[in-house]
Design a protein around this motif. Structure first.
Motif, PDB file in Angstrom:
ATOM      1  N   GLY A 163       0.939  -1.299  -0.021  1.00  0.00           N
ATOM      2  CA  GLY A 163      -0.066  -0.096   0.106  1.00  0.00           C
ATOM      3  C   GLY A 163       0.791   1.298  -0.056  1.00  0.00           C
ATOM      4  N   ARG A 164       1.904   1.288   0.893  1.00  0.00           N
ATOM      5  CA  ARG A 164       2.653   2.529   0.896  1.00  0.00           C
ATOM      6  C   ARG A 164       3.581   2.720  -0.424  1.00  0.00           C
ATOM      7  NH1 ARG A 164       3.595   0.633   5.927  1.00  0.00           N
ATOM      8  NH2 ARG A 164       5.618  -0.541   5.539  1.00  0.00           N
ATOM      9  N   SER A 165       3.904   1.657  -0.944  1.00  0.00           N
ATOM     10  CA  SER A 165       4.900   1.684  -2.313  1.00  0.00           C
ATOM     11  C   SER A 165       3.855   2.232  -3.353  1.00  0.00           C
ATOM     12  CB  SER A 165       5.365   0.534  -2.533  1.00  0.00           C
ATOM     13  OG  SER A 165       6.380   0.031  -1.684  1.00  0.00           O
ATOM     14  N   SER A 166       2.421   1.631  -3.326  1.00  0.00           N
ATOM     15  CA  SER A 166       1.469   1.992  -4.411  1.00  0.00           C
ATOM     16  C   SER A 166       1.295   3.461  -4.397  1.00  0.00           C
ATOM     17  CB  SER A 166       0.302   1.043  -4.318  1.00  0.00           C
ATOM     18  OG  SER A 166       0.722  -0.193  -4.529  1.00  0.00           O
TER      19      SER A 166
ATOM     20  N   SER B  14      -6.637   0.125 -15.383  1.00  0.00           N
ATOM     21  CA  SER B  14      -5.772  -0.958 -15.344  1.00  0.00           C
ATOM     22  C   SER B  14      -5.079  -1.215 -13.872  1.00  0.00           C
ATOM     23  CB  SER B  14      -4.722  -1.016 -16.342  1.00  0.00           C
ATOM     24  OG  SER B  14      -5.080  -0.996 -17.715  1.00  0.00           O
ATOM     25  N   PHE B  15      -4.669  -0.407 -13.429  1.00  0.00           N
ATOM     26  CA  PHE B  15      -4.270  -0.400 -12.094  1.00  0.00           C
ATOM     27  C   PHE B  15      -5.267  -1.084 -11.059  1.00  0.00           C
ATOM     28  CE2 PHE B  15      -3.178   0.968  -7.627  1.00  0.00           C
ATOM     29  CZ  PHE B  15      -2.097   0.530  -7.571  1.00  0.00           C
ATOM     30  N   SER B  16      -6.356  -0.708 -11.104  1.00  0.00           N
ATOM     31  CA  SER B  16      -7.461  -0.980 -10.206  1.00  0.00           C
ATOM     32  C   SER B  16      -7.753  -2.772 -10.460  1.00  0.00           C
ATOM     33  CB  SER B  16      -8.811  -0.320 -10.272  1.00  0.00           C
ATOM     34  OG  SER B  16      -9.313  -0.495 -11.334  1.00  0.00           O
ATOM     35  N   ARG B  17      -7.536  -2.994 -11.741  1.00  0.00           N
ATOM     36  CA  ARG B  17      -7.807  -4.584 -11.914  1.00  0.00           C
ATOM     37  C   ARG B  17      -6.594  -5.495 -11.700  1.00  0.00           C
ATOM     38  NH1 ARG B  17      -9.806  -1.798 -16.397  1.00  0.00           N
ATOM     39  NH2 ARG B  17      -8.301  -2.768 -17.686  1.00  0.00           N
ATOM     40  N   LEU B  18      -5.422  -4.824 -11.817  1.00  0.00           N
ATOM     41  CA  LEU B  18      -4.362  -5.656 -11.746  1.00  0.00           C
ATOM     42  C   LEU B  18      -3.533  -5.654 -10.181  1.00  0.00           C
ATOM     43  CD1 LEU B  18      -2.662  -4.762 -14.977  1.00  0.00           C
ATOM     44  CD2 LEU B  18      -3.459  -7.014 -14.487  1.00  0.00           C
ATOM     45  N   TYR B  19      -4.055  -4.967  -9.512  1.00  0.00           N
ATOM     46  CA  TYR B  19      -3.606  -4.565  -8.029  1.00  0.00           C
ATOM     47  C   TYR B  19      -3.490  -6.158  -7.319  1.00  0.00           C
ATOM     48  CZ  TYR B  19      -2.226  -2.257  -3.662  1.00  0.00           C
ATOM     49  OH  TYR B  19      -1.784  -1.993  -2.420  1.00  0.00           O
TER      50      TYR B  19
ATOM     51  N   CYS C 164      -8.444  -5.122  -1.985  1.00  0.00           N
ATOM     52  CA  CYS C 164      -8.325  -3.584  -2.150  1.00  0.00           C
ATOM     53  C   CYS C 164      -8.602  -3.176  -3.553  1.00  0.00           C
ATOM     54  CB  CYS C 164      -6.699  -3.344  -1.826  1.00  0.00           C
ATOM     55  SG  CYS C 164      -6.015  -3.843  -0.306  1.00  0.00           S
ATOM     56  N   ALA C 165      -8.233  -4.253  -4.542  1.00  0.00           N
ATOM     57  CA  ALA C 165      -8.660  -3.767  -6.107  1.00  0.00           C
ATOM     58  C   ALA C 165     -10.090  -3.814  -6.332  1.00  0.00           C
ATOM     59  CB  ALA C 165      -8.078  -5.105  -6.890  1.00  0.00           C
ATOM     60  N   GLU C 166     -10.818  -4.626  -5.740  1.00  0.00           N
ATOM     61  CA  GLU C 166     -12.227  -4.849  -5.816  1.00  0.00           C
ATOM     62  C   GLU C 166     -13.017  -3.395  -5.101  1.00  0.00           C
ATOM     63  OE1 GLU C 166     -14.162  -8.795  -4.931  1.00  0.00           O
ATOM     64  OE2 GLU C 166     -13.362  -9.483  -6.724  1.00  0.00           O
ATOM     65  N   ASP C 167     -12.739  -3.157  -4.039  1.00  0.00           N
ATOM     66  CA  ASP C 167     -13.034  -2.132  -3.316  1.00  0.00           C
ATOM     67  C   ASP C 167     -12.970  -0.676  -4.306  1.00  0.00           C
ATOM     68  OD1 ASP C 167     -14.304  -0.923  -0.765  1.00  0.00           O
ATOM     69  OD2 ASP C 167     -12.128   0.384  -0.858  1.00  0.00           O
ATOM     70  N   PHE C 168     -11.377  -0.717  -4.799  1.00  0.00           N
ATOM     71  CA  PHE C 168     -11.071   0.666  -5.452  1.00  0.00           C
ATOM     72  C   PHE C 168     -12.074   0.676  -6.687  1.00  0.00           C
ATOM     73  CE2 PHE C 168      -7.777   3.151  -7.876  1.00  0.00           C
ATOM     74  CZ  PHE C 168      -8.114   4.458  -7.304  1.00  0.00           C
TER      75      PHE C 168
END
Length: 187
Positions: free
Chosen positions: A83-86, A115-120, A125-129
């Motif tokens: 999370g911090r790095s992202s 794309s970021f939201s699908r590949l996280y 976290c990805a689905e929430d975003f």
């Protein structure tokens, strides 16, 4: 339902046998039913594997130790480090985004965030975003650096609120991520 090949069934049973029946608090299972390293803090991961990390003494109570746990060097990132790095990457992208982006740059920014939201790696976290962005009020705003930076700050604050962390004053996003603090502490 067709019968599974014997090897696949054996692998599935072995995978289920490696997952503890009762998972420690904070351990998130992946879609495959196994603990998700990218979705779980190192403290929870260590508790699940019933190993005591080398940076905690045997006399340290687990409750107070969890806050100070960090993975040993060269380990896959846990949910906190990821999370911090992202967020560092995402905020740095917005801080260096053009002041007046071209239509192509705006398209690229929207595509990247999508794309970021699908590949996280943390699927929760990805689905929430993705769900948060479905609301048209939360769609990425990319028509300028200022707008994109504020949007990213708002997205980050949304996550902070869900995690019980403090929100950041989005009026200061550029000072934090682009120009440095006015007190000169970044110089």
């Amino acid at each position: 339902m067709p019968a599974q090949p014997l090897d696949a069934e054996k692998q599935q049973n072995e995978a289920l046998d490696t997952v503890p029946k009762k998972l420690p608090r904070g351990v998130v299972l992946g879609p495959d039913g196994k603990p998700c390293r990218s979705c779980t803090s190192f403290a929870s991961w260590a508790a699940m594997t019933k190993r005591q990390p080398s940076n905690i003494s045997s006399t340290t109570p687990p409750a107070s130790a969890a806050a100070s746990l960090s993975p040993p060097p060269n380990c896959p990132p846990d949910v906190d480090e990821l999370g911090r790095s992202s967020w560092n990457l995402l905020h740095t992208i917005t801080a260096n985004y053009p002041v007046s982006p071209s239509p192509q740059q705006q398209h690229d920014a929207r595509s990247f965030i999508s794309s970021f939201s699908r590949l996280y790696p943390c699927w929760v976290c990805a689905e929430d975003f993705q769900q948060w962005m479905k609301d048209e009020r939360n769609a990425p705003r990319v028509s300028s650096r200022q707008e994109f930076g504020r949007w990213m700050c708002e997205a980050h604050n949304e996550v902070n609120v869900k995690l019980g962390k403090e929100s950041f004053n989005c009026d200061r996003w550029e000072e934090r991520w682009r120009t440095g603090w006015k007190d000169g502490s970044c110089d």
